[in-house]
Scaffold this active site. Structure first.
Site, PDB file in Angstrom:
ATOM      1  N   ASP A   9      29.381  39.054  37.880  1.00  0.00           N
ATOM      2  CA  ASP A   9      29.911  38.932  39.248  1.00  0.00           C
ATOM      3  C   ASP A   9      30.540  37.545  39.389  1.00  0.00           C
ATOM      4  O   ASP A   9      29.849  36.532  39.241  1.00  0.00           O
ATOM      5  CB  ASP A   9      28.735  39.094  40.223  1.00  0.00           C
ATOM      6  CG  ASP A   9      29.133  38.956  41.673  1.00  0.00           C
ATOM      7  OD1 ASP A   9      28.361  39.397  42.531  1.00  0.00           O
ATOM      8  OD2 ASP A   9      30.224  38.390  41.939  1.00  0.00           O
ATOM      9  N   ILE A  10      31.822  37.505  39.672  1.00  0.00           N
ATOM     10  CA  ILE A  10      32.524  36.205  39.726  1.00  0.00           C
ATOM     11  C   ILE A  10      31.944  35.310  40.819  1.00  0.00           C
ATOM     12  O   ILE A  10      32.026  34.076  40.711  1.00  0.00           O
ATOM     13  CB  ILE A  10      34.038  36.433  39.905  1.00  0.00           C
ATOM     14  CG1 ILE A  10      34.827  35.186  39.459  1.00  0.00           C
ATOM     15  CG2 ILE A  10      34.398  36.827  41.351  1.00  0.00           C
ATOM     16  CD1 ILE A  10      36.306  35.422  39.277  1.00  0.00           C
ATOM     17  N   GLY A  31      36.545  44.939  47.192  1.00  0.00           N
ATOM     18  CA  GLY A  31      36.482  44.436  45.815  1.00  0.00           C
ATOM     19  C   GLY A  31      36.086  42.972  45.715  1.00  0.00           C
ATOM     20  O   GLY A  31      35.217  42.494  46.439  1.00  0.00           O
ATOM     21  N   ASP A  33      37.770  40.414  46.532  1.00  0.00           N
ATOM     22  CA  ASP A  33      38.153  39.714  47.777  1.00  0.00           C
ATOM     23  C   ASP A  33      37.002  39.773  48.779  1.00  0.00           C
ATOM     24  O   ASP A  33      36.568  38.759  49.334  1.00  0.00           O
ATOM     25  CB  ASP A  33      39.393  40.419  48.348  1.00  0.00           C
ATOM     26  CG  ASP A  33      40.140  39.608  49.388  1.00  0.00           C
ATOM     27  OD1 ASP A  33      41.071  40.171  49.994  1.00  0.00           O
ATOM     28  OD2 ASP A  33      39.802  38.431  49.603  1.00  0.00           O
ATOM     29  N   GLY A 123      41.615  47.060  40.090  1.00  0.00           N
ATOM     30  CA  GLY A 123      40.726  47.868  40.946  1.00  0.00           C
ATOM     31  C   GLY A 123      41.557  48.700  41.904  1.00  0.00           C
ATOM     32  O   GLY A 123      42.266  49.632  41.505  1.00  0.00           O
TER      33      GLY A 123
HETATM   34  N1  APR Z   1      33.195  39.926  40.399  1.00  0.00           N
HETATM   35  C1  APR Z   1      34.107  40.142  39.411  1.00  0.00           C
HETATM   36  N2  APR Z   1      34.969  41.178  39.408  1.00  0.00           N
HETATM   37  C2  APR Z   1      34.877  42.046  40.435  1.00  0.00           C
HETATM   38  C3  APR Z   1      33.965  41.894  41.503  1.00  0.00           C
HETATM   39  C4  APR Z   1      33.094  40.777  41.446  1.00  0.00           C
HETATM   40  N3  APR Z   1      32.199  40.536  42.419  1.00  0.00           N
HETATM   41  N4  APR Z   1      34.150  42.937  42.378  1.00  0.00           N
HETATM   42  C5  APR Z   1      35.127  43.706  41.857  1.00  0.00           C
HETATM   43  N5  APR Z   1      35.561  43.186  40.689  1.00  0.00           N
HETATM   44  C6  APR Z   1      36.588  43.670  39.770  1.00  0.00           C
HETATM   45  C7  APR Z   1      36.937  45.137  39.861  1.00  0.00           C
HETATM   46  O1  APR Z   1      36.002  45.915  39.127  1.00  0.00           O
HETATM   47  C8  APR Z   1      38.302  45.120  39.200  1.00  0.00           C
HETATM   48  O2  APR Z   1      38.152  45.139  37.789  1.00  0.00           O
HETATM   49  O3  APR Z   1      37.782  42.993  40.100  1.00  0.00           O
HETATM   50  C9  APR Z   1      38.874  43.745  39.573  1.00  0.00           C
HETATM   51  C10 APR Z   1      39.968  43.775  40.630  1.00  0.00           C
HETATM   52  O4  APR Z   1      39.655  44.781  41.579  1.00  0.00           O
HETATM   53  P1  APR Z   1      39.920  44.570  43.154  1.00  0.00           P
HETATM   54  O5  APR Z   1      38.939  43.614  43.678  1.00  0.00           O
HETATM   55  O6  APR Z   1      39.998  45.939  43.748  1.00  0.00           O
HETATM   56  O7  APR Z   1      41.337  43.856  43.228  1.00  0.00           O
HETATM   57  P2  APR Z   1      42.792  44.452  42.997  1.00  0.00           P
HETATM   58  O8  APR Z   1      42.809  45.653  42.128  1.00  0.00           O
HETATM   59  O9  APR Z   1      43.618  43.263  42.608  1.00  0.00           O
HETATM   60  O10 APR Z   1      43.224  44.942  44.457  1.00  0.00           O
HETATM   61  C11 APR Z   1      43.375  43.966  45.459  1.00  0.00           C
HETATM   62  O11 APR Z   1      41.850  45.100  46.861  1.00  0.00           O
HETATM   63  O12 APR Z   1      39.940  44.167  47.620  1.00  0.00           O
HETATM   64  C12 APR Z   1      41.218  44.454  47.971  1.00  0.00           C
HETATM   65  O13 APR Z   1      41.821  42.760  49.543  1.00  0.00           O
HETATM   66  C13 APR Z   1      42.020  43.211  48.214  1.00  0.00           C
HETATM   67  O14 APR Z   1      43.874  44.440  49.059  1.00  0.00           O
HETATM   68  C14 APR Z   1      43.395  43.711  47.943  1.00  0.00           C
HETATM   69  C15 APR Z   1      43.191  44.652  46.783  1.00  0.00           C
END
Ligand code: APR
Length: 168
Positions: A9-10, A31, A33, A123
């Site tokens: 988890d980042i 996600g 964010d 994601g």
């Molecule tokens: N730590 C690390 N990686 C994570 C975490 C975490 N806590 N939570 C999710 N991920 C991973 C997901 O499994 C995926 O591999 O981060 C990667 C990116 O996924 P998303 O968070 O969905 O981001 P993205 O695909 O870039 O989409 C961005 O999603 O959350 C919304 O506000 C954000 O609208 C934007 C969109």
């Protein structure tokens, strides 16, 4: 600069800067964010709102990056970047590469030496993780930066395997 991989988890990482896979509004989402805002606390959103009220009135464009405080996270800054939504009709690889290049440019401006990246766009934005890993690692490798460690923090095994394949 060395590239390291972590399965986890980042928001648990200790780094100078943690990169957020944001959206253009900079006002949070799901996600990574959502996790960063939830764990980092309201100060991050307050600074994002200030950015929207000033230099990013129309939002942060895809491929660009901007820094805020990291709030309660174990980091000094969050570097927000907006990844491209994957498209079958249009090749947006350059925009995904730009997220990594711009995040490192902002990190250099800040003097950050360790930067943790999630797998941007893989994601909600549906980018195939294998291709995203290739773009991420190739771009980081090709970017001149004073950052000493780029740490990819992968939330699941397929993402970890994909990055491990390219980071060897
Ligand atoms: N730590 C690390 N990686 C994570 C975490 C975490 N806590 N939570 C999710 N991920 C991973 C997901 O499994 C995926 O591999 O981060 C990667 C990116 O996924 P998303 O968070 O969905 O981001 P993205 O695909 O870039 O989409 C961005 O999603 O959350 C919304 O506000 C954000 O609208 C934007 C969109």
């Amino acid at each position: 600069m060395k590239i390291t991989l972590v399965r986890g988890d980042i928001t648990e990482q200790h780094a100078d800067a943690i990169v957020n896979a944001a959206n253009s509004s900079l006002l949070g989402g799901g996600g990574v964010d959502g996790a960063i805002h939830r764990k980092g606390g309201p100060d991050i959103l307050a600074e994002c709102r200030a950015l929207r009220a000033s230099s990013y009135g129309r939002g942060l464009p895809t491929g660009q990056a901007v820094a805020t405080t990291a709030g309660r996270l174990n980091a000094r800054w969050v570097i927000h970047t907006v990844g491209p939504v994957h498209s079958r009709d249009e090749d947006r690889s350059e925009l995904l590469a730009s997220c990594h290049r711009e995040a490192l440019r902002v990190a250099d401006e800040l003097g950050a030496r360790t930067v943790a990246f999630p797998a941007i766009s893989t994601g909600v934005y549906r980018w195939p993780v294998e291709d995203a890993a290739r773009i991420a690692v190739e771009t980081v490798r090709a970017t001149k930066t004073s950052v000493e460690e780029v740490r990819f923090v992968l939330f699941d095994d397929p993402a970890y395997e994909a990055f491990a394949e390219h980071a060897r």
